[in-house]
Design a protein around this motif. Structure first.
Motif, PDB file in Angstrom:
ATOM      1  N   PHE A   6     -35.507 107.137 -26.041  1.00 64.61           N
ATOM      2  CA  PHE A   6     -35.276 106.319 -27.224  1.00 64.61           C
ATOM      3  C   PHE A   6     -35.552 104.871 -26.831  1.00 64.61           C
ATOM      4  O   PHE A   6     -34.766 104.254 -26.103  1.00 64.61           O
ATOM      5  N   VAL A   7     -36.666 104.346 -27.292  1.00 68.85           N
ATOM      6  CA  VAL A   7     -37.162 103.037 -26.854  1.00 68.85           C
ATOM      7  C   VAL A   7     -36.243 101.907 -27.305  1.00 68.85           C
ATOM      8  O   VAL A   7     -35.880 101.046 -26.500  1.00 68.85           O
ATOM      9  N   ARG A   8     -35.873 101.886 -28.555  1.00 61.67           N
ATOM     10  CA  ARG A   8     -35.028 100.803 -29.081  1.00 61.67           C
ATOM     11  C   ARG A   8     -33.705 100.716 -28.327  1.00 61.67           C
ATOM     12  O   ARG A   8     -33.218  99.644 -28.011  1.00 61.67           O
ATOM     13  N   GLU A   9     -33.134 101.862 -28.029  1.00 62.39           N
ATOM     14  CA  GLU A   9     -31.832 101.917 -27.373  1.00 62.39           C
ATOM     15  C   GLU A   9     -31.929 101.839 -25.857  1.00 62.39           C
ATOM     16  O   GLU A   9     -30.926 101.685 -25.174  1.00 62.39           O
ATOM     17  N   GLY A  10     -33.142 102.014 -25.311  1.00 64.61           N
ATOM     18  CA  GLY A  10     -33.323 101.991 -23.862  1.00 64.61           C
ATOM     19  C   GLY A  10     -32.593 103.144 -23.181  1.00 64.61           C
ATOM     20  O   GLY A  10     -32.010 102.980 -22.120  1.00 64.61           O
ATOM     21  N   GLN A  11     -32.634 104.319 -23.798  1.00 63.43           N
ATOM     22  CA  GLN A  11     -31.849 105.446 -23.295  1.00 63.43           C
ATOM     23  C   GLN A  11     -32.710 106.703 -23.229  1.00 63.43           C
ATOM     24  O   GLN A  11     -33.472 107.002 -24.144  1.00 63.43           O
ATOM     25  N   ASP A  12     -32.580 107.447 -22.123  1.00 70.32           N
ATOM     26  CA  ASP A  12     -33.216 108.751 -21.975  1.00 70.32           C
ATOM     27  C   ASP A  12     -32.156 109.823 -22.182  1.00 70.32           C
ATOM     28  O   ASP A  12     -31.072 109.753 -21.603  1.00 70.32           O
ATOM     29  N   VAL A  13     -32.488 110.823 -23.004  1.00 72.92           N
ATOM     30  CA  VAL A  13     -31.532 111.878 -23.330  1.00 72.92           C
ATOM     31  C   VAL A  13     -32.198 113.227 -23.115  1.00 72.92           C
ATOM     32  O   VAL A  13     -33.286 113.471 -23.635  1.00 72.92           O
ATOM     33  N   LEU A  21     -34.273 116.832 -33.386  1.00 76.17           N
ATOM     34  CA  LEU A  21     -34.235 115.441 -32.942  1.00 76.17           C
ATOM     35  C   LEU A  21     -33.057 114.674 -33.540  1.00 76.17           C
ATOM     36  O   LEU A  21     -32.375 113.911 -32.854  1.00 76.17           O
ATOM     37  N   ARG A  22     -32.781 114.883 -34.805  1.00 77.69           N
ATOM     38  CA  ARG A  22     -31.657 114.206 -35.465  1.00 77.69           C
ATOM     39  C   ARG A  22     -30.330 114.585 -34.810  1.00 77.69           C
ATOM     40  O   ARG A  22     -29.491 113.736 -34.521  1.00 77.69           O
ATOM     41  N   GLU A  23     -30.136 115.878 -34.572  1.00 79.41           N
ATOM     42  CA  GLU A  23     -28.888 116.337 -33.979  1.00 79.41           C
ATOM     43  C   GLU A  23     -28.683 115.778 -32.569  1.00 79.41           C
ATOM     44  O   GLU A  23     -27.577 115.408 -32.200  1.00 79.41           O
ATOM     45  N   VAL A  24     -29.763 115.710 -31.797  1.00 76.41           N
ATOM     46  CA  VAL A  24     -29.669 115.153 -30.438  1.00 76.41           C
ATOM     47  C   VAL A  24     -29.273 113.678 -30.511  1.00 76.41           C
ATOM     48  O   VAL A  24     -28.375 113.224 -29.804  1.00 76.41           O
ATOM     49  N   ALA A  25     -29.932 112.920 -31.381  1.00 70.24           N
ATOM     50  CA  ALA A  25     -29.644 111.487 -31.507  1.00 70.24           C
ATOM     51  C   ALA A  25     -28.201 111.249 -31.950  1.00 70.24           C
ATOM     52  O   ALA A  25     -27.497 110.406 -31.386  1.00 70.24           O
ATOM     53  N   LEU A  26     -27.748 111.984 -32.947  1.00 65.68           N
ATOM     54  CA  LEU A  26     -26.379 111.802 -33.436  1.00 65.68           C
ATOM     55  C   LEU A  26     -25.354 112.219 -32.388  1.00 65.68           C
ATOM     56  O   LEU A  26     -24.316 111.581 -32.240  1.00 65.68           O
ATOM     57  N   ARG A  27     -25.649 113.299 -31.652  1.00 67.88           N
ATOM     58  CA  ARG A  27     -24.743 113.744 -30.592  1.00 67.88           C
ATOM     59  C   ARG A  27     -24.566 112.650 -29.531  1.00 67.88           C
ATOM     60  O   ARG A  27     -23.496 112.482 -28.969  1.00 67.88           O
ATOM     61  N   GLN A  28     -25.621 111.872 -29.293  1.00 67.08           N
ATOM     62  CA  GLN A  28     -25.577 110.793 -28.303  1.00 67.08           C
ATOM     63  C   GLN A  28     -25.003 109.497 -28.887  1.00 67.08           C
ATOM     64  O   GLN A  28     -24.871 108.512 -28.184  1.00 67.08           O
ATOM     65  N   GLY A  29     -24.706 109.487 -30.180  1.00 64.14           N
ATOM     66  CA  GLY A  29     -24.156 108.293 -30.814  1.00 64.14           C
ATOM     67  C   GLY A  29     -25.215 107.234 -31.105  1.00 64.14           C
ATOM     68  O   GLY A  29     -24.886 106.061 -31.267  1.00 64.14           O
ATOM     69  N   LEU A  30     -26.483 107.643 -31.190  1.00 64.04           N
ATOM     70  CA  LEU A  30     -27.565 106.697 -31.472  1.00 64.04           C
ATOM     71  C   LEU A  30     -27.689 106.489 -32.975  1.00 64.04           C
ATOM     72  O   LEU A  30     -27.484 107.406 -33.765  1.00 64.04           O
ATOM     73  N   GLU A  31     -28.042 105.287 -33.347  1.00 62.60           N
ATOM     74  CA  GLU A  31     -28.112 104.902 -34.761  1.00 62.60           C
ATOM     75  C   GLU A  31     -29.479 105.251 -35.343  1.00 62.60           C
ATOM     76  O   GLU A  31     -30.482 104.669 -34.980  1.00 62.60           O
ATOM     77  N   LEU A  32     -29.494 106.206 -36.250  1.00 56.10           N
ATOM     78  CA  LEU A  32     -30.727 106.599 -36.929  1.00 56.10           C
ATOM     79  C   LEU A  32     -30.882 105.945 -38.287  1.00 56.10           C
ATOM     80  O   LEU A  32     -31.977 105.877 -38.817  1.00 56.10           O
ATOM     81  N   TYR A  33     -29.776 105.513 -38.866  1.00 56.12           N
ATOM     82  CA  TYR A  33     -29.792 105.108 -40.264  1.00 56.12           C
ATOM     83  C   TYR A  33     -29.551 103.624 -40.442  1.00 56.12           C
ATOM     84  O   TYR A  33     -28.729 103.026 -39.757  1.00 56.12           O
ATOM     85  N   GLY A  34     -30.251 103.059 -41.434  1.00 54.62           N
ATOM     86  CA  GLY A  34     -29.933 101.731 -41.913  1.00 54.62           C
ATOM     87  C   GLY A  34     -28.802 101.864 -42.929  1.00 54.62           C
ATOM     88  O   GLY A  34     -28.193 102.926 -43.073  1.00 54.62           O
TER      89      GLY A  34
END
Length: 161
Positions: A6-13, A21-34
């Motif tokens: 995840f480039v914006r967050e600087g995180q590898d998951v 992809l959505r479930e992985v991002a949300l599980r990691q607490g990454l912000e997908l939504y405005g």
């Protein structure tokens, strides 16, 4: 395991092949939504189109993701080519992802170039095999256990007679 960078967050998951992809991002607490997506997202059905991500595809390893779904083909017609809906996207191999591409990112091109230069592990293309089943010793069937107990050395058993 495939790695989603995840480039914006600087995180590898890490994730399993075929994970959403959505479930992985949300599980990691990454912000997908405005703001609009926070207030009214559809929960992953592809109807609200608020979980945009930009996929930075390596030309040498295409198809790191599942093909576009019919929902994406319809909903993303007027969007840039590299955009996907995270809720409709399955990760098959390691990939670079820019969340919320519709929101500006200072030094976007520089960050993408730096993220692309760092090697991503290939990852397996299948889920791990399930563990071998544990053998459980056979138990005495309930009917046999009752017959054994009814044997007749008990003093309160009525004697035939």
């Amino acid at each position: 395991m495939p790695v989603i960078r995840f480039v914006r967050e600087g995180q590898d998951v890490e994730c399993y092949p075929g994970e959403n992809l959505r479930e992985v991002a949300l599980r990691q607490g990454l912000e997908l939504y405005g703001l609009k997506g926070k207030l009214g997202n559809c929960g992953g059905c592809g109807q609200c189109i608020t979980c945009f991500v930009e996929i930075v595809e390596d030309p040498e390893t295409p198809s790191a993701l599942s093909p576009l779904t019919a929902v994406e083909e319809q909903k993303l017609r007027s969007r840039p080519q590299g955009w996907r809906l995270a809720c409709q996207t399955l990760v098959n191999r390691s990939v670079l992802v820019l969340t919320r591409p519709q929101v500006g990112l200072p030094d976007r091109d520089l960050l993408l170039a730096q993220a692309s230069q760092q090697l991503l592990p290939e990852g397996p293309t299948a889920w791990p095999a399930p563990p071998e089943p544990i053998e459980v010793p056979e138990e005495i069937p309930a009917d046999d256990a009752l017959t054994d107990m009814a044997g007749s050395d008990r003093p309160d058993d009525p004697q035939p007679g």
